[in-house]
Design a protein around this motif. Structure first.
Motif, mmCIF file in Angstrom:
data_model
loop_
_atom_site.group_PDB
_atom_site.id
_atom_site.type_symbol
_atom_site.label_atom_id
_atom_site.label_comp_id
_atom_site.label_asym_id
_atom_site.label_seq_id
_atom_site.Cartn_x
_atom_site.Cartn_y
_atom_site.Cartn_z
ATOM 1 N N VAL A 23 2.754 12.909 -8.926
ATOM 2 C CA VAL A 23 2.319 14.290 -8.681
ATOM 3 C C VAL A 23 3.510 15.244 -8.686
ATOM 4 N N ILE A 24 4.577 14.867 -7.989
ATOM 5 C CA ILE A 24 5.740 15.753 -7.890
ATOM 6 C C ILE A 24 6.376 15.966 -9.261
ATOM 7 N N TYR A 25 6.525 14.867 -10.026
ATOM 8 C CA TYR A 25 7.148 15.032 -11.346
ATOM 9 C C TYR A 25 6.252 15.854 -12.264
ATOM 10 N N ARG A 26 4.957 15.612 -12.193
ATOM 11 C CA ARG A 26 4.033 16.338 -13.072
ATOM 12 C C ARG A 26 4.041 17.829 -12.761
ATOM 13 N N LEU A 27 4.153 18.176 -11.481
ATOM 14 C CA LEU A 27 4.151 19.582 -11.095
ATOM 15 C C LEU A 27 5.503 20.258 -11.320
ATOM 16 N N SER A 28 6.576 19.458 -11.337
ATOM 17 C CA SER A 28 7.917 20.043 -11.416
ATOM 18 C C SER A 28 8.357 20.354 -12.840
ATOM 19 N N THR A 29 7.713 19.743 -13.829
ATOM 20 C CA THR A 29 8.102 19.993 -15.213
ATOM 21 C C THR A 29 6.921 19.771 -16.148
ATOM 22 N N ALA A 68 5.113 11.490 -16.326
ATOM 23 C CA ALA A 68 4.889 11.345 -14.882
ATOM 24 C C ALA A 68 4.460 9.919 -14.546
ATOM 25 N N LEU A 69 3.654 9.313 -15.426
ATOM 26 C CA LEU A 69 3.232 7.933 -15.213
ATOM 27 C C LEU A 69 4.418 6.973 -15.301
ATOM 28 N N VAL A 70 5.315 7.220 -16.241
ATOM 29 C CA VAL A 70 6.511 6.378 -16.366
ATOM 30 C C VAL A 70 7.353 6.466 -15.091
ATOM 31 N N VAL A 71 7.491 7.667 -14.551
ATOM 32 C CA VAL A 71 8.226 7.832 -13.292
ATOM 33 C C VAL A 71 7.546 7.049 -12.168
ATOM 34 N N ALA A 72 6.233 7.135 -12.101
ATOM 35 C CA ALA A 72 5.490 6.415 -11.062
ATOM 36 C C ALA A 72 5.655 4.903 -11.206
ATOM 37 N N VAL A 73 5.591 4.409 -12.428
ATOM 38 C CA VAL A 73 5.780 2.972 -12.666
ATOM 39 C C VAL A 73 7.198 2.557 -12.288
ATOM 40 N N ALA A 74 8.167 3.412 -12.589
ATOM 41 C CA ALA A 74 9.553 3.120 -12.208
ATOM 42 C C ALA A 74 9.678 2.988 -10.695
ATOM 43 N N VAL A 75 9.013 3.864 -9.972
ATOM 44 C CA VAL A 75 9.029 3.778 -8.504
ATOM 45 C C VAL A 75 8.422 2.456 -8.049
ATOM 46 N N VAL A 132 0.835 -1.201 0.000
ATOM 47 C CA VAL A 132 0.000 0.000 0.000
ATOM 48 C C VAL A 132 0.872 1.253 0.000
ATOM 49 N N THR A 133 1.893 1.276 0.844
ATOM 50 C CA THR A 133 2.738 2.468 0.904
ATOM 51 C C THR A 133 3.573 2.632 -0.368
ATOM 52 N N ALA A 134 3.970 1.524 -1.002
ATOM 53 C CA ALA A 134 4.692 1.626 -2.273
ATOM 54 C C ALA A 134 3.819 2.286 -3.335
ATOM 55 N N LEU A 135 2.541 1.955 -3.323
ATOM 56 C CA LEU A 135 1.614 2.604 -4.254
ATOM 57 C C LEU A 135 1.486 4.095 -3.942
ATOM 58 N N LEU A 136 1.494 4.438 -2.666
ATOM 59 C CA LEU A 136 1.414 5.848 -2.281
ATOM 60 C C LEU A 136 2.679 6.610 -2.676
ATOM 61 N N TRP A 137 3.853 6.002 -2.474
ATOM 62 C CA TRP A 137 5.090 6.632 -2.924
ATOM 63 C C TRP A 137 5.064 6.853 -4.440
ATOM 64 N N SER A 138 4.536 5.878 -5.163
ATOM 65 C CA SER A 138 4.453 5.983 -6.627
ATOM 66 C C SER A 138 3.514 7.112 -7.041
ATOM 67 N N ALA A 139 2.380 7.192 -6.365
ATOM 68 C CA ALA A 139 1.436 8.269 -6.662
ATOM 69 C C ALA A 139 2.048 9.639 -6.344
ATOM 70 N N GLY A 140 2.782 9.707 -5.236
ATOM 71 C CA GLY A 140 3.450 10.951 -4.890
ATOM 72 C C GLY A 140 4.488 11.353 -5.925
ATOM 73 N N ALA A 141 5.221 10.354 -6.441
ATOM 74 C CA ALA A 141 6.211 10.638 -7.481
ATOM 75 C C ALA A 141 5.546 11.166 -8.742
#
Length: 218
Positions: A81-87, A95-102, A70-79
């Motif tokens: 959001v952060i990547y999408r907002l940062s660039t 951003a989805l690719v980054v989340a899947v990588a996480v 569950v927390t791994a999914l939350l870290w992925s979701a956070g990644a």
């Protein structure tokens, strides 16, 4: 798993060229990047138990905040959001690719870990235990790292020789982890791991040079 995670970085860079490779290096290790300071602060727990697996002596008996499903999914979701907002580069897909990588970190850990990955909280722990078969586990790391690297090279990456040499250095470090002496303590493992993640990300940033999405074709 250690260097095998980086194979996902190289493959993901091929899939979405807009993402800097150093970002993907951090993404695939994000759960461990968080785990290390959590261990150093006493929030999560690890102890050295020689023989607990045939590959390493780490008893990862309490890590619900970084390595639970569950927390791994939350870290992925956070990644995401952060990547999408940062660039704006790459949009939602990047951003989805980054989340899947996480999240790939948890999936690959599931294959090699003993049952120490909690599905929720610190309960219902799973793990297929490939670490109890050192040659198979090491071979998987090699296949993932250089398989992903080959995808990256075939897409037109620069500095292939230097990057391949870096991969060999990473593999030698992995061999030492697999077949060398046990670490002195759990906190020493955490500190060494965190240092490695930072150094590897810096090195691949230098090797990649000035990032350009046009240099690599998906």
């Amino acid at each position: 798993m250690f260097v095998g995670h980086y194979g996902v970085s190289f493959a993901a860079r091929k899939v979405e060229p807009s993402i800097p490779l150093w970002v993907l290096f951090i993404a695939v290790q994000l759960l461990d990047v968080a785990w290390a300071p959590f261990v150093l602060l006493g929030i999560e727990k690890v102890r050295i138990v020689p023989g607990i697996t045939a590959t390493n002596p780490l008893d990862l008996y309490y890590m619900p905040y970084t390595h639970g499903l569950v927390t791994a999914l939350l870290w992925s979701a956070g990644a995401f959001v952060i990547y999408r907002l940062s660039t704006k580069r790459g949009g939602n897909f990047a951003a989805l690719v980054v989340a899947v990588a996480v999240f790939s970190h948890w999936i690959l850990d599931l294959v090699v870990h003993r049952p120490d990955l909690p599905l929720y909280d610190n309960a219902a722990k799973v793990g297929f235990g490939l670490w109890n078969h050192p040659l198979l586990a090491f071979s998987l790391e090699v296949a993932l790292l250089f398989g992903g690297m080959c995808m990256y090279f075939r897409a037109g990456a620069r500095r292939r020789t230097a990057t391949a040499a870096f991969g060999l250095v990473m593999l030698m470090i992995e061999a030492y982890v697999f077949f060398g002496p046990p670490p002195s303590s759990g906190k020493a493992v955490a500190l060494t791991a965190l240092t490695s993640y930072v150094v590897f990300a810096v090195v691949i940033r230098l090797l990649e040079g000035r990032h350009s999405a046009e240099e690599i074709t998906p």
